[in-house]
Motif scaffolding. Structure first.
Motif, PDB file in Angstrom:
ATOM      1  N   ILE A 156       0.439 -10.960   7.511  1.00 32.17           N
ATOM      2  CA  ILE A 156       1.363  -9.960   6.967  1.00 32.17           C
ATOM      3  C   ILE A 156       0.550  -8.820   6.364  1.00 32.17           C
ATOM      4  CG2 ILE A 156       3.248  -9.529   5.343  1.00 32.17           C
ATOM      5  CD1 ILE A 156       4.008 -11.502   7.510  1.00 32.17           C
ATOM      6  N   VAL A 157       0.721  -7.611   6.902  1.00 26.33           N
ATOM      7  CA  VAL A 157       0.028  -6.454   6.364  1.00 26.33           C
ATOM      8  C   VAL A 157       0.662  -6.078   5.028  1.00 26.33           C
ATOM      9  CG1 VAL A 157       1.478  -4.689   7.465  1.00 26.33           C
ATOM     10  CG2 VAL A 157      -0.940  -4.198   6.998  1.00 26.33           C
ATOM     11  N   GLY A 158      -0.103  -5.371   4.183  1.00 24.04           N
ATOM     12  CA  GLY A 158       0.353  -5.070   2.829  1.00 24.04           C
ATOM     13  C   GLY A 158       1.610  -4.245   2.720  1.00 24.04           C
ATOM     14  N   GLY A 159       1.899  -3.418   3.716  1.00 22.57           N
ATOM     15  CA  GLY A 159       3.089  -2.581   3.690  1.00 22.57           C
ATOM     16  C   GLY A 159       3.097  -1.643   4.875  1.00 22.57           C
ATOM     17  N   PRO A 160       4.181  -0.890   5.062  1.00 18.58           N
ATOM     18  CA  PRO A 160       4.291  -0.027   6.241  1.00 18.58           C
ATOM     19  C   PRO A 160       3.350   1.166   6.241  1.00 18.58           C
ATOM     20  CG  PRO A 160       6.165   0.292   4.774  1.00 18.58           C
ATOM     21  CD  PRO A 160       5.406  -0.880   4.248  1.00 18.58           C
ATOM     22  N   GLU A 161       2.802   1.529   5.083  1.00 19.35           N
ATOM     23  CA  GLU A 161       1.938   2.709   5.006  1.00 19.35           C
ATOM     24  C   GLU A 161       0.498   2.361   4.659  1.00 19.35           C
ATOM     25  OE1 GLU A 161       3.693   5.572   2.419  1.00 19.35           O
ATOM     26  OE2 GLU A 161       5.535   5.758   3.607  1.00 19.35           O
ATOM     27  N   VAL A 162       0.137   1.090   4.798  1.00 16.36           N
ATOM     28  CA  VAL A 162      -1.240   0.672   4.522  1.00 16.36           C
ATOM     29  C   VAL A 162      -1.745  -0.169   5.688  1.00 16.36           C
ATOM     30  CG1 VAL A 162      -0.842   0.687   2.024  1.00 16.36           C
ATOM     31  CG2 VAL A 162      -0.553  -1.445   3.309  1.00 16.36           C
ATOM     32  N   ASP A 163      -3.051  -0.344   5.737  1.00 15.49           N
ATOM     33  CA  ASP A 163      -3.627  -1.159   6.810  1.00 15.49           C
ATOM     34  C   ASP A 163      -4.414  -2.354   6.273  1.00 15.49           C
ATOM     35  OD1 ASP A 163      -5.812   0.109   5.744  1.00 15.49           O
ATOM     36  OD2 ASP A 163      -6.380   1.176   7.573  1.00 15.49           O
ATOM     37  N   TRP A 164      -4.305  -2.630   4.976  1.00 15.94           N
ATOM     38  CA  TRP A 164      -5.019  -3.761   4.405  1.00 15.94           C
ATOM     39  C   TRP A 164      -4.139  -5.009   4.373  1.00 15.94           C
ATOM     40  CZ3 TRP A 164      -1.979  -4.966   0.335  1.00 15.94           C
ATOM     41  CH2 TRP A 164      -1.363  -3.934  -0.390  1.00 15.94           C
ATOM     42  N   TYR A 165      -4.820  -6.143   4.342  1.00 14.21           N
ATOM     43  CA  TYR A 165      -4.149  -7.442   4.280  1.00 14.21           C
ATOM     44  C   TYR A 165      -4.546  -8.142   2.986  1.00 14.21           C
ATOM     45  CZ  TYR A 165      -3.124  -7.038   9.306  1.00 14.21           C
ATOM     46  OH  TYR A 165      -2.673  -6.628  10.534  1.00 14.21           O
ATOM     47  N   SER A 166      -3.582  -8.609   2.247  1.00 14.27           N
ATOM     48  CA  SER A 166      -3.823  -9.285   0.982  1.00 14.27           C
ATOM     49  C   SER A 166      -3.582 -10.783   1.129  1.00 14.27           C
ATOM     50  CB  SER A 166      -2.897  -8.716  -0.096  1.00 14.27           C
ATOM     51  OG  SER A 166      -2.800  -9.581  -1.207  1.00 14.27           O
ATOM     52  N   THR A 167      -4.543 -11.585   0.679  1.00  9.94           N
ATOM     53  CA  THR A 167      -4.340 -13.036   0.667  1.00  9.94           C
ATOM     54  C   THR A 167      -3.149 -13.392  -0.206  1.00  9.94           C
ATOM     55  OG1 THR A 167      -6.685 -13.509   1.036  1.00  9.94           O
ATOM     56  CG2 THR A 167      -5.378 -15.248   0.017  1.00  9.94           C
ATOM     57  N   GLU A 168      -3.052 -12.731  -1.353  1.00  8.58           N
ATOM     58  CA  GLU A 168      -1.927 -12.981  -2.257  1.00  8.58           C
ATOM     59  C   GLU A 168      -0.599 -12.737  -1.548  1.00  8.58           C
ATOM     60  OE1 GLU A 168       0.533 -10.496  -5.417  1.00  8.58           O
ATOM     61  OE2 GLU A 168      -1.635 -10.267  -5.629  1.00  8.58           O
ATOM     62  N   HIS A 169      -0.456 -11.606  -0.875  1.00  8.71           N
ATOM     63  CA  HIS A 169       0.805 -11.282  -0.198  1.00  8.71           C
ATOM     64  C   HIS A 169       1.121 -12.293   0.897  1.00  8.71           C
ATOM     65  CE1 HIS A 169       0.978  -6.735  -1.407  1.00  8.71           C
ATOM     66  NE2 HIS A 169       0.839  -7.548  -2.439  1.00  8.71           N
ATOM     67  N   ASN A 170       0.087 -12.764   1.585  1.00  7.48           N
ATOM     68  CA  ASN A 170       0.319 -13.742   2.642  1.00  7.48           C
ATOM     69  C   ASN A 170       0.698 -15.101   2.072  1.00  7.48           C
ATOM     70  OD1 ASN A 170      -0.355 -12.911   5.704  1.00  7.48           O
ATOM     71  ND2 ASN A 170      -1.513 -11.603   4.299  1.00  7.48           N
ATOM     72  N   LEU A 171       0.133 -15.463   0.931  1.00  4.76           N
ATOM     73  CA  LEU A 171       0.578 -16.674   0.249  1.00  4.76           C
ATOM     74  C   LEU A 171       2.033 -16.536  -0.183  1.00  4.76           C
ATOM     75  CD1 LEU A 171      -2.582 -17.382  -1.944  1.00  4.76           C
ATOM     76  CD2 LEU A 171      -1.704 -18.872  -0.128  1.00  4.76           C
ATOM     77  N   ASP A 172       2.400 -15.346  -0.687  1.00  2.27           N
ATOM     78  CA  ASP A 172       3.789 -15.087  -1.076  1.00  2.27           C
ATOM     79  C   ASP A 172       4.731 -15.248   0.116  1.00  2.27           C
ATOM     80  OD1 ASP A 172       2.617 -14.344  -3.480  1.00  2.27           O
ATOM     81  OD2 ASP A 172       2.786 -12.194  -3.092  1.00  2.27           O
ATOM     82  N   ALA A 173       4.332 -14.636   1.239  1.00  3.37           N
ATOM     83  CA  ALA A 173       5.177 -14.669   2.434  1.00  3.37           C
ATOM     84  C   ALA A 173       5.280 -16.091   2.984  1.00  3.37           C
ATOM     85  CB  ALA A 173       4.620 -13.726   3.495  1.00  3.37           C
TER      86      ALA A 173
END
Length: 420
Positions: A156-173
């Motif tokens: 899961i990418v961080g958002g529609p206007e960014v190109d970074w991937y966050s471990t935290e966000h992927n754990l959330d998802a």
């Protein structure tokens, strides 16, 4: 052997309960601080008290935490008020942004995957507790958003206007889709959770000197990724991925644990041991204790104690002692509200120092004694032993052990660390 282990465990528990205590009155008053910050018209809860630049701001992540707290205190109506605001956004085909003002206006026109997953988890937790399915529409909206952010590898990418991937966000998802599957039984959501878990295993977990990357290709140390790996995936899943949850928490202790001087409101100083946002020496500003992220570590220790309670009495006691210790340390940082809406209730600051670099692209709030919804809420969540990333209560919780202290001995008095 089992009888001996049980005896050792009981004696250790009794010792801990005599050494660490919390006033139920303080817990109730901290909860009241949160309720007094809620706008009863729009339902949103103020994120900070004391930083004038954000005195009307309500971050979506914080709103999710407030829902978990309201539910844990059986305050269904207040939880509904928060979720009603987000249901309105969905019904009017509006985006779910990172932050709002108390009047419902958008404070931060930013869409990030993490906050989306958290408000989705809040809606799912409400549904699981009450059986009321009206807010599943929020969860469906969040699912659609997260799926639009998913790449061909499952991340899961961080958002529609960014190109970074966050471990935290992927754990959330991952946590969001896992709970969504549990509630609906739809195998599609289970498959998405597995895809994200596989991505995390491939890109976030390593066998090198830093066991958990902050994101894809990003080896920066972030304390919350260590705590949330334990609370989102759980010890058994981590072991199945070749990751040792004990080593994960030990690494966080070695790299992110700090001891700082915290100046109380009466200008007295107290030494507080807790967890920094990052590896302190890499930030260049000295150590700072994060109220929220230390509380996250407390919950992770409770998860480990819960895992070992019937497997290893010694490890059970070790992790429970750590949970008690850092929970007790956080009590040293309790501050009192100074504004009229706060009604002189206690809360926790976001960090032990104001306006310092977290090491992750933002600063702590301004103001020497700024109360934080996130820190206060996570403190209460850890006390209750509720794991929001799995929408479940632990069998082992600080609340249960403090309550047991009253049964063990009438000589144990529950006194707050700070008088109010």
């Amino acid at each position: 052997k089992e009888k001996v282990s049980a005896k050792i465990r009981k004696e250790a528990e009794q010792l801990m309960l005599r050494r660490h205590s919390v006033s139920e009155k303080v817990i109730t008053e901290m909860y009241n601080w949160i309720t007094n910050r809620q706008d009863r018209v729009r339902g949103l809860v103020l994120s900070y008290e004391g930083d004038s630049s954000m005195d009307r701001v309500c971050f979506t992540y914080d709103q999710a935490l407030s829902v978990f707290v309201f539910l844990s205190f059986q305050d269904i109506e207040r939880a509904q008020e928060v979720l009603d605001f987000y249901l309105e956004q969905v019904n009017t085909r509006a985006n779910i942004y990172n932050g709002y003002f108390t009047n419902g206006g958008v404070y931060e026109f930013v869409l990030h995957s993490g906050p989306q997953a958290w408000i989705g988890l809040a809606a799912l937790s409400y549904t699981k507790k009450t059986g009321d399915r009206r807010y599943l529409k929020i969860a469906s909206h969040v699912a659609d958003f997260l799926l639009s952010m998913q790449d061909e590898e499952g991340g899961i990418v961080g958002g529609p206007e960014v190109d970074w991937y966050s471990t935290e966000h992927n754990l959330d998802a991952y946590a969001f889709f896992r709970v969504f599957y549990q509630l609906t039984g739809e195998s599609f959501y289970r498959e998405k959770a597995l895809e994200i878990k596989n991505w995390i295993s491939r890109h976030s977990y390593t066998s090198y000197s830093i066991p958990i990357n902050r994101g894809k290709g990003d080896s920066t140390i972030a304390t919350d990724t260590y705590a949330w790996s334990v609370t989102a995936l759980g010890p058994e899943t981590l072991y199945s991925l070749g990751m040792d949850p004990e080593a994960i928490l030990e690494f966080a202790e070695r790299k992110c644990k700090v001891t700082v001087n915290f100046k109380r409101q009466d200008n007295s100083n107290v030494r507080v041991e807790g967890f920094d946002f990052a590896k302190a020496r890499h930030v260049g500003r000295g150590g700072v204790v994060s109220g929220e992220w230390t509380a996250q570590m407390v919950l992770a220790y409770e998860v480990m104690a819960d895992y070992f309670k019937d497997k290893d009495a010694q490890k059970y006691n070790e992790y429970l002692q750590k949970a008690h210790f850092y929970f007790n340390e956080l009590q040293k940082m309790i501050i009192t509200s100074f504004s009229r809406p706060g009604k002189v209730n206690p809360s926790l600051p976001y960090a032990s120092a104001p306006f310092v670099d977290t090491g992750h692209g933002w600063r702590t709030p301004k103001g020497k004694h700024t109360g934080s919804l996130a820190a206060t809420a996570y403190f209460l969540i850890a006390y209750k032993g509720y794991n929001p990333l799995r929408a479940e209560y632990l069998d082992v919780s600080l609340k249960r052990h403090y309550q047991r202290a009253e049964e063990i001995s009438e000589d144990i008095f529950f006194q707050p660390v700070v008088e109010f």
